[in-house]
Motif scaffolding. Sequence first.
Motif, short mmCIF file in Angstrom:
data_model
loop_
_atom_site.label_atom_id
_atom_site.label_comp_id
_atom_site.label_asym_id
_atom_site.label_seq_id
_atom_site.Cartn_x
_atom_site.Cartn_y
_atom_site.Cartn_z
N VAL A 181 33.21 37.12 50.05
CA VAL A 181 33.69 37.41 48.71
C VAL A 181 35.04 38.09 48.85
O VAL A 181 35.15 39.12 49.53
CB VAL A 181 32.71 38.32 47.93
CG1 VAL A 181 33.25 38.63 46.55
CG2 VAL A 181 31.34 37.69 47.84
N SER A 194 39.11 38.96 46.91
CA SER A 194 39.86 39.11 45.68
C SER A 194 40.69 37.86 45.44
O SER A 194 41.33 37.34 46.35
CB SER A 194 40.79 40.33 45.79
OG SER A 194 41.65 40.40 44.68
N LEU A 242 37.80 42.90 48.22
CA LEU A 242 37.68 43.26 46.81
C LEU A 242 37.64 44.79 46.70
O LEU A 242 36.92 45.43 47.45
CB LEU A 242 36.38 42.66 46.27
CG LEU A 242 36.26 42.30 44.82
CD1 LEU A 242 37.32 41.30 44.42
CD2 LEU A 242 34.89 41.74 44.53
N ARG A 299 31.09 43.47 39.68
CA ARG A 299 30.46 42.21 40.10
C ARG A 299 28.96 42.41 40.32
O ARG A 299 28.15 41.59 39.90
CB ARG A 299 31.14 41.71 41.37
CG ARG A 299 30.61 40.40 41.86
CD ARG A 299 31.31 39.99 43.17
NE ARG A 299 30.87 38.68 43.56
CZ ARG A 299 29.75 38.45 44.23
NH1 ARG A 299 28.96 39.43 44.58
NH2 ARG A 299 29.40 37.20 44.54
N ASP A 311 31.86 36.59 39.00
CA ASP A 311 33.04 36.49 39.86
C ASP A 311 34.33 36.45 39.03
O ASP A 311 35.33 37.05 39.40
CB ASP A 311 32.96 35.25 40.76
CG ASP A 311 32.05 35.44 41.95
OD1 ASP A 311 31.85 36.60 42.37
OD2 ASP A 311 31.53 34.44 42.47
N ALA A 362 36.94 37.93 41.54
CA ALA A 362 36.49 37.58 42.89
C ALA A 362 36.33 36.07 43.01
O ALA A 362 36.23 35.35 42.03
CB ALA A 362 35.16 38.26 43.18
#
Length: 157
Positions: free
Chosen positions: A108, A110, A117, A125, A147, A152
């Motif tokens: 995951v 950014s 992130l 999230r 997301d 994300a």
Amino acid sequence: MDNREVIGSWLSGPRAAAEDMGIADVGYRGKRLGLPEEGPGSLASPGRRLGALFIDWAYSSVIAFGLLSGRELHTTSNWALVVFLVVSLLTVGTVGSTPGKRLLGLRVVSLNNLGRLPLWRVLVRTVLLGLAVPALIWDRDNRGLHDQLSGAVQVRV
């Protein structure tokens, strides 16, 4: 346009119909996000994401069952959700992936810089993921609402 074309566009979905009519060139999933079509950094497939979710939920259930020493099953599932959310918050916030995502080669990141992130976005999230409904609403790039709202994207490693 004959009936076969109409039925074919209906079965293929609006994306294929728009491309066939020349209205839009949507391209591959992730193109509008600036991600490569395949390989590292490309958009994670729904199958891998669901597989990672299954793995994460399975170990969360086992941990919750162990913590409660096998008490009532409905209580275990509530605690499994708590374990799942805490592990998700801690692991995505630090290393960028849950154990299930890591096993399946996902991360995951950014959407802005494809880096880690920020913690406040991981929190947003995770809260939305716990509500479940935002995770079930996807856009054309297969990104869940959780997301989208946290900025994300899940990519392949």
